[in-house]
Design a protein around this motif. Sequence first.
Motif, short mmCIF file in Angstrom:
data_model
loop_
_atom_site.label_atom_id
_atom_site.label_comp_id
_atom_site.label_asym_id
_atom_site.label_seq_id
_atom_site.Cartn_x
_atom_site.Cartn_y
_atom_site.Cartn_z
N TYR A 1 -12.78 -1.03 -24.33
CA TYR A 1 -11.61 -0.42 -23.73
C TYR A 1 -11.18 0.76 -24.59
N GLN B 1 -7.87 3.31 -25.42
CA GLN B 1 -6.43 3.51 -25.28
C GLN B 1 -6.05 4.85 -25.88
N SER C 1 -0.33 6.86 -26.44
CA SER C 1 0.80 6.67 -25.52
C SER C 1 0.37 6.46 -24.07
N ARG C 2 -0.82 5.97 -23.87
CA ARG C 2 -1.27 5.71 -22.51
C ARG C 2 -1.90 4.32 -22.42
N GLN C 3 -2.17 3.88 -21.20
CA GLN C 3 -2.68 2.52 -21.08
C GLN C 3 -4.15 2.42 -21.40
N MET C 4 -4.55 1.19 -21.71
CA MET C 4 -5.96 0.88 -21.95
C MET C 4 -6.74 1.00 -20.66
N ILE C 5 -7.89 1.63 -20.76
CA ILE C 5 -8.78 1.71 -19.60
C ILE C 5 -10.17 1.22 -20.00
N LEU D 1 -9.20 -12.10 -22.04
CA LEU D 1 -9.97 -11.23 -22.92
C LEU D 1 -9.59 -11.54 -24.37
N VAL E 1 -0.99 0.12 -13.06
CA VAL E 1 -0.02 -0.91 -13.40
C VAL E 1 1.13 -0.22 -14.13
N PHE F 1 1.72 -6.11 -23.07
CA PHE F 1 0.94 -5.45 -22.03
C PHE F 1 0.80 -6.38 -20.83
N GLN G 1 -9.89 -5.84 -15.59
CA GLN G 1 -8.45 -5.98 -15.76
C GLN G 1 -7.88 -4.58 -16.02
N PHE H 1 -4.72 -2.38 -17.17
CA PHE H 1 -3.58 -2.58 -18.06
C PHE H 1 -2.46 -1.58 -17.79
N GLY H 2 -1.24 -2.04 -18.01
CA GLY H 2 -0.10 -1.15 -18.01
C GLY H 2 0.08 -0.50 -19.37
N PRO H 3 1.04 0.42 -19.49
CA PRO H 3 1.23 1.16 -20.74
C PRO H 3 1.93 0.36 -21.82
#
Lengths: 114, 115
Positions: free
Chosen positions: A37, A39, A42-46, A102, B4, B91, B104, B106-108
Amino acid sequence: AQTVTQSQPEMSVQEAETVTLSCTYDTSENNYYLFWYKQPPSRQMILVIRQEAYKQQNATENRFSVNFQKAAKSFSLKISDSQLGDTAMYFCAFMITNDYKLSFGAGTTVTVRA
Amino acid sequence: EPEVTQTPSHQVTQMGQEVILRCVPISNHLYFYWYRQILGQKVEFLVSFYNNEISEKSEIFDDQFSVERPDGSNFTLKIRSTKLEDSAMYFCASSLTGGSSYEQYFGPGTRLTVT
């Protein structure tokens, strides 16, 4: 219990070069998935890339590829032709097949220098 | 692309107070999760939720924690009586269905600070 270890807290790479992030894991399970993943600040995990443990072929997604060594319980991520937008924290993660949770490593901060 | 979302982005509360962290999962997703990351530590699984029930929870998720899907869009995490050690980034995540073959999202995160 599964543990995931990322031994490199920080890495720096010149733009256009290649960087490899290491990840090792410990499990007694035979069927599982591994993930990387990303990150950004300041942003979400992708999700970057996913590897099924039963597949011998290493997964690739454009400039991202993995080196999966099941016997060694190693799962490294290679970022080729690094771009400034690759600057982020990278997490290695593990999930037992058909489970829900996870298990994450501590993360590696990658900084791409112009 | 659907995302999200989580509110608030930062919550400050006093020890002993109740807090509710809110999440809006992706609309067609069926599985929902909460994770937390204490500063300097790993991201840890708290709970997964499906069909209005908890499907799995970690040992961290004790009686002080609860989750709820109060309507068709929100998914909340409640901490009944916050402790200093609850300070962390929380999160929310959602997936189309359960299991490892489904990503999955995820949100920030919500940064919770307990003083």
